[in-house]
Design an enzyme around this catalytic site. Structure first.
Site, mmCIF file in Angstrom:
data_model
loop_
_atom_site.group_PDB
_atom_site.id
_atom_site.type_symbol
_atom_site.label_atom_id
_atom_site.label_comp_id
_atom_site.label_asym_id
_atom_site.label_seq_id
_atom_site.Cartn_x
_atom_site.Cartn_y
_atom_site.Cartn_z
ATOM 1 C CD GLN A 89 -4.640 -1.163 25.426
ATOM 2 O OE1 GLN A 89 -5.860 -1.173 25.360
ATOM 3 N NE2 GLN A 89 -3.979 -0.358 26.253
ATOM 4 C CB CYS A 90 -6.200 -0.896 18.879
ATOM 5 S SG CYS A 90 -7.311 -0.316 20.196
ATOM 6 C CB CYS A 91 -1.517 -2.354 16.593
ATOM 7 S SG CYS A 91 -1.717 -0.600 16.216
#
Length: 198
Positions: A116-118
């Site tokens: 997700q965020c990475c």
């Protein structure tokens, strides 16, 4: 090339959720800490990013006090600490401005969650022309329930469901999606060397 280490969402919020019991990388703090130490030794900028969900009342709402770095990680004076409300680390922060002002063109990505965020940060960074290194073994994620699974199940039921996507598959898929397109895949040892006694 000037480089920055992005430490994404390694925050207490995640420990407050039932899924923390199934985290793929329980030693994420130690692994990220090794990258931080190596980055500081090289003179690279370390940028700390925290995810927030204001007004939600959940563990990512700043009023709960959980939106802080996990114990064992500490920002030094002069190291930016940014808050975001989007999955990628660029859209709702001043990250790109900070990097541009410092002439940084290389990024090292670690943190939570792998896919997700990475991964989203790595994709956006690649599209913006940064040279991105994705340190998979310094990211962490959790099993993902199938899209058709009933909502509100106990987490043990999520884990027992054969349609739940396991962490190994998530990590493998992320590496396939990023490698050669958006980022170079690396390990903590590649960037920080092997730990003493290893």
């Amino acid at each position: 090339m000037q480089r920055a280490l992005l430490v994404i969402d390694i925050q207490e919020s995640f420990r407050q959720t039932p899924r923390w019991q199934a985290v793929s990388n329980p030693d994420i703090v130690e692994r990220a800490g090794r990258l931080v130490d190596a980055a500081r030794e090289r003179g690279d900028l370390v940028v700390w990013i925290l995810h927030t969900d204001p007004g939600s009342g959940g563990p990512f709402d700043p009023v709960t006090g959980h939106v802080r770095l996990m114990d064992g990680l500490t920002a030094r004076e002069g190291e930016p600490v940014l808050s975001k409300t989007s999955r990628n680390s660029f859209t709702t922060t001043g990250l790109q401005q900070i990097l541009t002002e410092r002439g940084i063109r290389g990024l090292v990505v670690c943190g939570i969650q792998t896919e997700q965020c990475c991964e989203t940060t790595a994709r956006v960074a690649g599209d913006l022309g940064y040279d991105v290194t994705f340190v998979t073994d310094a990211t962490a994620t959790f099993p993902i329930p199938h899209r058709d699974a009933p909502a509100g199940r106990d987490y043990a039921e999520v884990l027992a469901d054969p349609r739940t996507l396991g962490v190994r598959e998530i990590v493998e898929r992320t590496e396939y999606a990023l490698a050669g397109r958006f980022a170079t895949i690396a390990s903590v040892d590649d960037l920080a060397g092997r730990p003493a006694g290893a």
